[in-house]
Design a protein around this motif. Structure first.
Motif, PDB file in Angstrom:
ATOM      1  N   ARG A  81      -3.634 -29.758 -28.103  1.00  0.00           N
ATOM      2  CA  ARG A  81      -4.073 -30.446 -26.887  1.00  0.00           C
ATOM      3  C   ARG A  81      -5.595 -30.483 -26.830  1.00  0.00           C
ATOM      4  NH1 ARG A  81      -0.250 -29.316 -21.626  1.00  0.00           N
ATOM      5  NH2 ARG A  81       1.678 -30.120 -22.522  1.00  0.00           N
ATOM      6  N   ALA A  82      -6.100 -31.480 -26.134  1.00  0.00           N
ATOM      7  CA  ALA A  82      -7.553 -31.584 -25.986  1.00  0.00           C
ATOM      8  C   ALA A  82      -7.887 -32.332 -24.703  1.00  0.00           C
ATOM      9  CB  ALA A  82      -8.170 -32.310 -27.178  1.00  0.00           C
ATOM     10  N   ILE A  83      -9.058 -32.020 -24.191  1.00  0.00           N
ATOM     11  CA  ILE A  83      -9.704 -32.814 -23.147  1.00  0.00           C
ATOM     12  C   ILE A  83     -10.999 -33.353 -23.758  1.00  0.00           C
ATOM     13  CG2 ILE A  83     -10.956 -32.771 -20.957  1.00  0.00           C
ATOM     14  CD1 ILE A  83      -8.006 -32.692 -20.479  1.00  0.00           C
ATOM     15  N   ALA A  84     -11.126 -34.671 -23.760  1.00  0.00           N
ATOM     16  CA  ALA A  84     -12.341 -35.301 -24.282  1.00  0.00           C
ATOM     17  C   ALA A  84     -13.084 -35.964 -23.135  1.00  0.00           C
ATOM     18  CB  ALA A  84     -12.000 -36.329 -25.349  1.00  0.00           C
ATOM     19  N   GLN A  85     -14.397 -35.760 -23.111  1.00  0.00           N
ATOM     20  CA  GLN A  85     -15.261 -36.458 -22.155  1.00  0.00           C
ATOM     21  C   GLN A  85     -16.275 -37.273 -22.943  1.00  0.00           C
ATOM     22  OE1 GLN A  85     -16.482 -34.432 -18.445  1.00  0.00           O
ATOM     23  NE2 GLN A  85     -15.734 -32.551 -19.406  1.00  0.00           N
ATOM     24  N   THR A  86     -16.371 -38.551 -22.613  1.00  0.00           N
ATOM     25  CA  THR A  86     -17.241 -39.443 -23.353  1.00  0.00           C
ATOM     26  C   THR A  86     -18.058 -40.270 -22.374  1.00  0.00           C
ATOM     27  OG1 THR A  86     -15.516 -39.613 -25.058  1.00  0.00           O
ATOM     28  CG2 THR A  86     -17.333 -41.192 -25.166  1.00  0.00           C
ATOM     29  N   LYS A  87     -19.373 -40.192 -22.483  1.00  0.00           N
ATOM     30  CA  LYS A  87     -20.234 -41.013 -21.643  1.00  0.00           C
ATOM     31  C   LYS A  87     -19.975 -42.489 -21.948  1.00  0.00           C
ATOM     32  CE  LYS A  87     -23.049 -40.109 -19.237  1.00  0.00           C
ATOM     33  NZ  LYS A  87     -22.971 -39.988 -17.744  1.00  0.00           N
ATOM     34  N   MET A  88     -19.915 -43.301 -20.904  1.00  0.00           N
ATOM     35  CA  MET A  88     -19.599 -44.715 -21.104  1.00  0.00           C
ATOM     36  C   MET A  88     -20.252 -45.557 -20.032  1.00  0.00           C
ATOM     37  SD  MET A  88     -17.466 -45.654 -18.468  1.00  0.00           S
ATOM     38  CE  MET A  88     -16.434 -44.861 -17.238  1.00  0.00           C
ATOM     39  N   THR A  89     -20.335 -46.857 -20.315  1.00  0.00           N
ATOM     40  CA  THR A  89     -20.623 -47.848 -19.300  1.00  0.00           C
ATOM     41  C   THR A  89     -19.538 -48.906 -19.357  1.00  0.00           C
ATOM     42  OG1 THR A  89     -22.050 -49.206 -20.704  1.00  0.00           O
ATOM     43  CG2 THR A  89     -23.118 -47.513 -19.375  1.00  0.00           C
ATOM     44  N   ILE A  90     -19.161 -49.383 -18.185  1.00  0.00           N
ATOM     45  CA  ILE A  90     -18.262 -50.522 -18.053  1.00  0.00           C
ATOM     46  C   ILE A  90     -19.116 -51.682 -17.570  1.00  0.00           C
ATOM     47  CG2 ILE A  90     -16.244 -51.466 -16.880  1.00  0.00           C
ATOM     48  CD1 ILE A  90     -15.424 -48.500 -16.348  1.00  0.00           C
ATOM     49  N   SER A  91     -19.054 -52.794 -18.282  1.00  0.00           N
ATOM     50  CA  SER A  91     -19.825 -53.980 -17.919  1.00  0.00           C
ATOM     51  C   SER A  91     -18.849 -55.113 -17.642  1.00  0.00           C
ATOM     52  CB  SER A  91     -20.774 -54.359 -19.063  1.00  0.00           C
ATOM     53  OG  SER A  91     -21.447 -55.566 -18.786  1.00  0.00           O
ATOM     54  N   GLN A  92     -18.935 -55.685 -16.448  1.00  0.00           N
ATOM     55  CA  GLN A  92     -18.047 -56.789 -16.093  1.00  0.00           C
ATOM     56  C   GLN A  92     -18.858 -57.945 -15.536  1.00  0.00           C
ATOM     57  OE1 GLN A  92     -14.584 -55.705 -13.841  1.00  0.00           O
ATOM     58  NE2 GLN A  92     -13.776 -57.786 -13.835  1.00  0.00           N
ATOM     59  N   ARG A  93     -18.506 -59.167 -15.963  1.00  0.00           N
ATOM     60  CA  ARG A  93     -19.191 -60.380 -15.508  1.00  0.00           C
ATOM     61  C   ARG A  93     -18.189 -61.263 -14.772  1.00  0.00           C
ATOM     62  NH1 ARG A  93     -23.204 -63.758 -19.361  1.00  0.00           N
ATOM     63  NH2 ARG A  93     -24.442 -61.908 -18.811  1.00  0.00           N
ATOM     64  N   ALA A  94     -18.588 -61.761 -13.630  1.00  0.00           N
ATOM     65  CA  ALA A  94     -17.748 -62.669 -12.856  1.00  0.00           C
ATOM     66  C   ALA A  94     -18.606 -63.296 -11.754  1.00  0.00           C
ATOM     67  CB  ALA A  94     -16.556 -61.934 -12.236  1.00  0.00           C
ATOM     68  N   GLU A  95     -18.024 -64.267 -11.064  1.00  0.00           N
ATOM     69  CA  GLU A  95     -18.706 -64.864  -9.915  1.00  0.00           C
ATOM     70  C   GLU A  95     -18.395 -64.064  -8.653  1.00  0.00           C
ATOM     71  OE1 GLU A  95     -18.257 -68.971  -9.150  1.00  0.00           O
ATOM     72  OE2 GLU A  95     -19.378 -69.594 -10.935  1.00  0.00           O
ATOM     73  N   LEU A 113      -5.490 -35.564 -24.121  1.00  0.00           N
ATOM     74  CA  LEU A 113      -5.037 -35.965 -25.450  1.00  0.00           C
ATOM     75  C   LEU A 113      -4.061 -34.944 -26.009  1.00  0.00           C
ATOM     76  CD1 LEU A 113      -8.564 -36.850 -26.896  1.00  0.00           C
ATOM     77  CD2 LEU A 113      -6.973 -38.411 -25.774  1.00  0.00           C
ATOM     78  N   GLU A 114      -3.186 -35.413 -26.895  1.00  0.00           N
ATOM     79  CA  GLU A 114      -2.251 -34.503 -27.553  1.00  0.00           C
ATOM     80  C   GLU A 114      -2.008 -34.970 -28.983  1.00  0.00           C
ATOM     81  OE1 GLU A 114       1.585 -31.850 -26.283  1.00  0.00           O
ATOM     82  OE2 GLU A 114       1.487 -33.890 -25.494  1.00  0.00           O
ATOM     83  N   LYS A 115      -1.825 -33.996 -29.861  1.00  0.00           N
ATOM     84  CA  LYS A 115      -1.508 -34.274 -31.263  1.00  0.00           C
ATOM     85  C   LYS A 115      -0.006 -34.109 -31.454  1.00  0.00           C
ATOM     86  CE  LYS A 115      -3.055 -32.995 -35.924  1.00  0.00           C
ATOM     87  NZ  LYS A 115      -3.882 -31.999 -36.685  1.00  0.00           N
ATOM     88  N   ARG A 116       0.650 -35.204 -31.775  1.00  0.00           N
ATOM     89  CA  ARG A 116       2.098 -35.207 -31.970  1.00  0.00           C
ATOM     90  C   ARG A 116       2.413 -35.776 -33.352  1.00  0.00           C
ATOM     91  NH1 ARG A 116       3.721 -38.055 -26.182  1.00  0.00           N
ATOM     92  NH2 ARG A 116       2.744 -36.485 -24.807  1.00  0.00           N
ATOM     93  N   GLU A 117       3.195 -35.026 -34.102  1.00  0.00           N
ATOM     94  CA  GLU A 117       3.562 -35.442 -35.461  1.00  0.00           C
ATOM     95  C   GLU A 117       2.322 -35.842 -36.256  1.00  0.00           C
ATOM     96  OE1 GLU A 117       6.523 -38.462 -35.017  1.00  0.00           O
ATOM     97  OE2 GLU A 117       8.050 -37.055 -34.301  1.00  0.00           O
ATOM     98  N   GLY A 118       1.269 -35.038 -36.096  1.00  0.00           N
ATOM     99  CA  GLY A 118       0.051 -35.236 -36.870  1.00  0.00           C
ATOM    100  C   GLY A 118      -0.890 -36.300 -36.356  1.00  0.00           C
ATOM    101  N   GLY A 121      -3.237 -38.866 -29.716  1.00  0.00           N
ATOM    102  CA  GLY A 121      -3.087 -40.051 -28.878  1.00  0.00           C
ATOM    103  C   GLY A 121      -3.438 -39.730 -27.444  1.00  0.00           C
ATOM    104  N   VAL A 122      -3.675 -40.766 -26.661  1.00  0.00           N
ATOM    105  CA  VAL A 122      -4.021 -40.612 -25.247  1.00  0.00           C
ATOM    106  C   VAL A 122      -2.739 -40.422 -24.432  1.00  0.00           C
ATOM    107  CG1 VAL A 122      -5.106 -41.675 -23.234  1.00  0.00           C
ATOM    108  CG2 VAL A 122      -6.076 -42.063 -25.523  1.00  0.00           C
ATOM    109  N   VAL A 123      -2.713 -39.352 -23.650  1.00  0.00           N
ATOM    110  CA  VAL A 123      -1.622 -39.118 -22.706  1.00  0.00           C
ATOM    111  C   VAL A 123      -2.037 -39.607 -21.313  1.00  0.00           C
ATOM    112  CG1 VAL A 123      -0.125 -37.370 -21.671  1.00  0.00           C
ATOM    113  CG2 VAL A 123      -0.805 -37.161 -24.068  1.00  0.00           C
ATOM    114  N   LEU A 124      -3.294 -39.408 -20.971  1.00  0.00           N
ATOM    115  CA  LEU A 124      -3.817 -39.885 -19.689  1.00  0.00           C
ATOM    116  C   LEU A 124      -5.305 -40.137 -19.829  1.00  0.00           C
ATOM    117  CD1 LEU A 124      -3.650 -40.390 -16.577  1.00  0.00           C
ATOM    118  CD2 LEU A 124      -4.107 -37.946 -16.285  1.00  0.00           C
TER     119      LEU A 124
END
Length: 200
Positions: A81-95, A113-118, A121-124
């Protein structure tokens, strides 16, 4: 190379693949980032991974423009099991009110995250929304926002939410930000996940 380092490299690759494949519309490969029971919490969509992918594809077909950029990354790994934190920006364009704008929201992806059968993958995925801003694409354009609508949303993503309501989405109003009870509860859930409990 030590197994934990291999896991950390795989986790980082997973996070980067998520952003690249999602933004490129590479839906088949994007689906491989998730476990079958994966769940996405976004401002505009809270749904199982398969439904989130379908909603993203539908938005893509309608011209919805959402892009992700990644920065610093940290992962706490406990066995499979793992918890990953990643700095990000979300950019959205619209009127918004007839004016073409860009919204940039800065935060973190907080991934269970969880490692299943090697395979990791993202669980949440629960983003943390720290701050945002809205700018007209044409710097000479004039834009007036409805202060009552803007105030409905938390400070960390109020401009993003404002834009998303203008294009027809029902936006969740209690997502975690940089500080406060919502993000503290998220950290507690992350700790429980690493200890072998449910993600909540």
């Amino acid at each position: 190379m030590e197994p934990e380092m291999l896991d950390r490299l795989a986790i980082r690759a997973l996070v980067e693949n998520w952003a690249v494949w999602r933004d490129a519309g590479d839906w088949d490969r994007f689906a491989t980032c998730w476990h079958a029971d994966g769940y996405m919490m976004a401002t505009w969509c809270q749904a199982p991974a398969a439904e989130f992918i379908a909603a993203s594809k539908a938005g893509w077909a309608k011209g919805v423009s959402i892009l992700h950029f990644l920065g610093g990354h940290s992962a706490d790994v406990a066995g499979t099991r793992a918890i990953a934190q990643t700095k990000m920006t979300i950019s959205q364009r619209a009127e918004v009110h007839g004016v073409l704008v860009d919204v940039v929201c800065t935060g973190r992806f907080y991934d269970f995250l969880e490692k299943r059968e090697g395979r990791w993958g993202v669980v949440l995925r629960q983003p943390i929304y720290e701050k945002d801003r809205m700018d007209p694409v044409d710097p000479a354009a004039r834009l007036a926002l409805d202060p009552a609508l803007l105030a409905r949303f938390p400070e960390g993503y109020r401009h993003l939410a404002y834009l998303q309501t203008q294009i027809g989405y029902a936006v969740k109003t209690d997502m975690p930000g940089l500080k406060g009870p919502a993000v503290e509860a998220l950290y507690a859930r992350g700790g429980a996940w690493l200890a072998g409990g449910p993600h909540g």
